[in-house]
Design a protein around this motif. Structure first.
Motif, PDB file in Angstrom:
ATOM      1  N   ASP A 271     -57.578  66.518  -6.324  1.00 14.47           N
ATOM      2  CA  ASP A 271     -58.727  66.485  -5.757  1.00 14.47           C
ATOM      3  C   ASP A 271     -59.557  65.114  -5.828  1.00 14.47           C
ATOM      4  O   ASP A 271     -60.821  64.703  -5.315  1.00 14.47           O
ATOM      5  CB  ASP A 271     -59.841  67.503  -5.934  1.00 14.47           C
ATOM      6  N   LYS A 272     -59.112  64.261  -7.010  1.00 12.61           N
ATOM      7  CA  LYS A 272     -59.698  63.057  -7.182  1.00 12.61           C
ATOM      8  C   LYS A 272     -59.651  62.237  -6.115  1.00 12.61           C
ATOM      9  O   LYS A 272     -58.553  62.191  -5.257  1.00 12.61           O
ATOM     10  CB  LYS A 272     -59.242  62.303  -8.171  1.00 12.61           C
ATOM     11  N   PRO A 273     -60.615  61.306  -5.522  1.00 10.53           N
ATOM     12  CA  PRO A 273     -60.170  60.345  -4.593  1.00 10.53           C
ATOM     13  C   PRO A 273     -59.176  59.425  -5.098  1.00 10.53           C
ATOM     14  O   PRO A 273     -58.660  59.139  -6.290  1.00 10.53           O
ATOM     15  CB  PRO A 273     -61.424  59.213  -4.817  1.00 10.53           C
ATOM     16  N   ARG A 274     -58.199  58.893  -4.180  1.00 11.81           N
ATOM     17  CA  ARG A 274     -57.010  58.319  -4.521  1.00 11.81           C
ATOM     18  C   ARG A 274     -57.123  56.841  -3.612  1.00 11.81           C
ATOM     19  O   ARG A 274     -57.324  56.867  -2.535  1.00 11.81           O
ATOM     20  CB  ARG A 274     -55.775  59.099  -4.084  1.00 11.81           C
ATOM     21  N   VAL A 275     -56.471  56.042  -4.251  1.00 12.82           N
ATOM     22  CA  VAL A 275     -56.132  54.632  -3.694  1.00 12.82           C
ATOM     23  C   VAL A 275     -54.576  54.475  -3.669  1.00 12.82           C
ATOM     24  O   VAL A 275     -53.991  54.569  -4.924  1.00 12.82           O
ATOM     25  CB  VAL A 275     -56.697  53.300  -4.355  1.00 12.82           C
ATOM     26  N   THR A 276     -53.891  54.680  -2.456  1.00 11.68           N
ATOM     27  CA  THR A 276     -52.458  54.531  -2.337  1.00 11.68           C
ATOM     28  C   THR A 276     -52.125  53.089  -2.143  1.00 11.68           C
ATOM     29  O   THR A 276     -52.731  52.281  -1.211  1.00 11.68           O
ATOM     30  CB  THR A 276     -52.076  55.516  -1.360  1.00 11.68           C
ATOM     31  N   VAL A 277     -51.039  52.482  -2.781  1.00 13.52           N
ATOM     32  CA  VAL A 277     -50.878  51.398  -2.873  1.00 13.52           C
ATOM     33  C   VAL A 277     -49.266  51.210  -2.824  1.00 13.52           C
ATOM     34  O   VAL A 277     -48.522  51.783  -3.453  1.00 13.52           O
ATOM     35  CB  VAL A 277     -51.239  50.414  -4.011  1.00 13.52           C
ATOM     36  N   LEU A 278     -48.832  50.362  -1.480  1.00 14.34           N
ATOM     37  CA  LEU A 278     -47.452  49.928  -1.513  1.00 14.34           C
ATOM     38  C   LEU A 278     -47.290  48.685  -2.349  1.00 14.34           C
ATOM     39  O   LEU A 278     -47.784  47.737  -2.113  1.00 14.34           O
ATOM     40  CB  LEU A 278     -47.176  49.761   0.334  1.00 14.34           C
ATOM     41  N   ASN A 279     -46.318  49.088  -3.507  1.00 10.31           N
ATOM     42  CA  ASN A 279     -46.327  47.916  -4.478  1.00 10.31           C
ATOM     43  C   ASN A 279     -44.873  46.962  -4.159  1.00 10.31           C
ATOM     44  O   ASN A 279     -44.084  47.702  -3.457  1.00 10.31           O
ATOM     45  CB  ASN A 279     -46.337  48.615  -5.585  1.00 10.31           C
ATOM     46  N   LYS A 280     -44.728  46.085  -4.863  1.00 10.35           N
ATOM     47  CA  LYS A 280     -43.600  45.128  -4.874  1.00 10.35           C
ATOM     48  C   LYS A 280     -43.425  44.285  -3.346  1.00 10.35           C
ATOM     49  O   LYS A 280     -42.275  44.253  -3.018  1.00 10.35           O
ATOM     50  CB  LYS A 280     -42.450  45.837  -5.150  1.00 10.35           C
ATOM     51  N   ILE A 281     -44.603  44.080  -2.790  1.00 10.50           N
ATOM     52  CA  ILE A 281     -44.409  43.635  -1.396  1.00 10.50           C
ATOM     53  C   ILE A 281     -43.742  42.111  -1.388  1.00 10.50           C
ATOM     54  O   ILE A 281     -43.263  41.554  -0.449  1.00 10.50           O
ATOM     55  CB  ILE A 281     -45.558  43.659  -0.739  1.00 10.50           C
ATOM     56  N   ASP A 282     -43.788  41.540  -2.505  1.00 11.50           N
ATOM     57  CA  ASP A 282     -43.070  40.177  -2.855  1.00 11.50           C
ATOM     58  C   ASP A 282     -41.514  40.319  -2.325  1.00 11.50           C
ATOM     59  O   ASP A 282     -41.189  39.339  -1.655  1.00 11.50           O
ATOM     60  CB  ASP A 282     -43.239  39.560  -4.098  1.00 11.50           C
ATOM     61  N   ALA A 283     -41.136  41.548  -2.418  1.00 14.39           N
ATOM     62  CA  ALA A 283     -39.699  41.702  -2.009  1.00 14.39           C
ATOM     63  C   ALA A 283     -39.548  42.110  -0.589  1.00 14.39           C
ATOM     64  O   ALA A 283     -38.236  42.407  -0.127  1.00 14.39           O
ATOM     65  CB  ALA A 283     -38.956  42.518  -3.040  1.00 14.39           C
ATOM     66  N   LEU A 284     -40.469  42.221   0.285  1.00 11.33           N
ATOM     67  CA  LEU A 284     -40.338  42.637   1.739  1.00 11.33           C
ATOM     68  C   LEU A 284     -40.813  41.459   2.550  1.00 11.33           C
ATOM     69  O   LEU A 284     -41.605  40.942   2.236  1.00 11.33           O
ATOM     70  CB  LEU A 284     -41.287  43.758   1.671  1.00 11.33           C
ATOM     71  N   ASP A 285     -40.262  41.612   3.666  1.00 14.64           N
ATOM     72  CA  ASP A 285     -40.597  40.529   4.735  1.00 14.64           C
ATOM     73  C   ASP A 285     -41.753  41.144   5.478  1.00 14.64           C
ATOM     74  O   ASP A 285     -42.102  42.281   5.504  1.00 14.64           O
ATOM     75  CB  ASP A 285     -39.478  40.091   5.451  1.00 14.64           C
ATOM     76  N   ASP A 286     -42.467  40.276   6.250  1.00 13.26           N
ATOM     77  CA  ASP A 286     -43.485  40.981   7.103  1.00 13.26           C
ATOM     78  C   ASP A 286     -43.130  42.225   7.924  1.00 13.26           C
ATOM     79  O   ASP A 286     -43.887  43.052   7.865  1.00 13.26           O
ATOM     80  CB  ASP A 286     -44.205  40.009   8.101  1.00 13.26           C
TER      81      ASP A 286
END
Ligand SMILES: Nc1nc2c(ncn2[C@@H]2O[C@H](COP(=O)(O)OP(=O)(O)OP(=O)(O)O)[C@@H](O)[C@H]2O)c(=O)[nH]1
Length: 343
Positions: A271-286
């Motif tokens: 139930d806690k607020p959550r910040v969801t992050v897509l990580n390692k984007i340096d390895a992904l193109d736009d």
């Protein structure tokens, strides 16, 4: 059994002031009666859970706390002033233990909660108090009671502001290391050396504490004490940071695994607020970034932030988002501006 933050403190309450022996002396009044006043009470030593602290670090610099002594009584029935109380200001979640390091004297779990640790000695009676029908001129007065001296331990159980979530390999350690090693004085926080899964993170001149929750869940199986410790962290976390590895190829399953885990864990974690992050984007193109972000947002039903813990991209934004969930009072002032995280 190691605890995150523990320190030894010596306290002493104030001694009571002594009572006074004195007789009324005035012109034209012979044999004026006794008029010695009582001594003042010695000050008490208290502990209080206050806002704006999340470590016991201040007690590394001061370990002795003495309340004021009571002032002796005086003639003409004057009572001495009471000694000043002294208050040890501790973070919420501090346990106070007796000298043996085992007996819990108090557990300060709520803001503003106070406990008396040593009571000041009573002031002694002045001779006025000893006047009786048979003794109209007592020469007797009491000394003040001595103060109480004791050694106590302060133990902080609850310190994490942010709980860090993510599967193994999601990049949690990299994120913690990148954001918290900018602090030159990290060794000042004793728990960071005891527990590698904790970091003190700075953004915009303020600091907060991030704890790796899965690491703590593992710790919870190690023994009762650590389990309690973990619960404490969970209770106090203002927000969870969920890192999802953008390069895993199983993004949505990865996300779901963690959600299932925290739901199963209970204790209000889900139930806690959550910040969801897509990580390692340096390895992904736009294109990949946009696609995965959209996919993940559709599944989570909320906003997803993009970050590369390793390359430093998007980290400040994530830290600011986390900071937004933490009560201002709980943030610590960063010691120097240049300890703040920057890529
Ligand atoms: N490309 C890229 N790789 C990253 C990034 N962050 C972490 N990694 C790599 O991902 C792997 C796992 O990173 P960790 O930080 O150890 O992940 P973790 O979540 O702490 O993993 P556990 O300690 O097993 O729980 C390492 O090989 C890192 O170099 C990132 O932002 N970009």
């Amino acid at each position: 059994m190691k605890f995150l933050d523990l320190c030894k403190v010596y306290i002493r309450s104030g001694q009571g002031g002594k009572g006074c022996t004195s007789f009324r002396r005035e012109k034209f009044i012979e044999y004026g009666g006794p008029d010695g006043g009582d001594g003042g009470r010695g000050g008490d030593v208290w502990a209080e859970a206050v806002d704006g602290l999340n470590t016991l670090i201040d007690f590394r610099y001061q370990q002795h706390f003495f309340a004021g002594n009571g002032v002796p009584g005086m003639g003409r029935q004057r009572t001495g002033a009471d000694g000043d109380d002294i208050v040890l200001r501790v973070p919420v979640g501090t346990e106070i233990l007796d000298e043996d390091e085992e007996t819990v004297i108090a557990d300060l779990t709520e803001l503003g909660q106070r406990v008396m640790l040593a009571k000041g000695g009573n002031g002694g009676w002045g001779n006025l108090h000893f006047k009786t029908s048979t003794n109209q001129a007592p020469r007797r007065a009491n000394p003040g009671q001595p103060g109480v001296e004791r050694t106590i331990w302060l133990r902080l159980k609850l310190i994490a502001d942010v709980g860090l979530l993510g599967l193994p390999n999601a990049g949690k350690s990299t994120f913690l290391a990148a954001t918290s090693n900018a602090r030159p004085k990290i060794a000042d926080y004793p728990f960071t050396t005891l527990h590698p899964n904790l970091g003190v993170v700075g953004v915009d001149g303020k600091e907060f504490v991030v704890a790796d929750i899965p690491g703590l869940i593992e710790g919870a199986h190690e023994g009762r004490g650590l389990g309690d410790l973990f619960l404490g962290h969970v209770e106090r976390c203002a927000v969870l940071l969920h890192l999802v590895d953008g390069t895993s190829g199983t993004l949505l399953e990865d996300w779901q695994t963690i959600i299932t885990e925290i739901e199963a864990y209970g204790e209000g974690l889900a139930d806690k607020p959550r910040v969801t992050v897509l990580n390692k984007i340096d390895a992904l193109d736009d294109e990949e970034r946009a696609f995965l972000k959209e996919e993940l947002e559709a599944t989570t039903g909320g906003k997803v932030m993009l970050m590369s813990g390793a390359a430093g991209e998007g980290v400040t934004e994530v830290l600011r988002a986390l900071r937004g969930y933490i009560d201002e009072n709980r943030l610590r002032e960063a010691p120097e501006e240049d300890t703040t995280w920057r890529p």
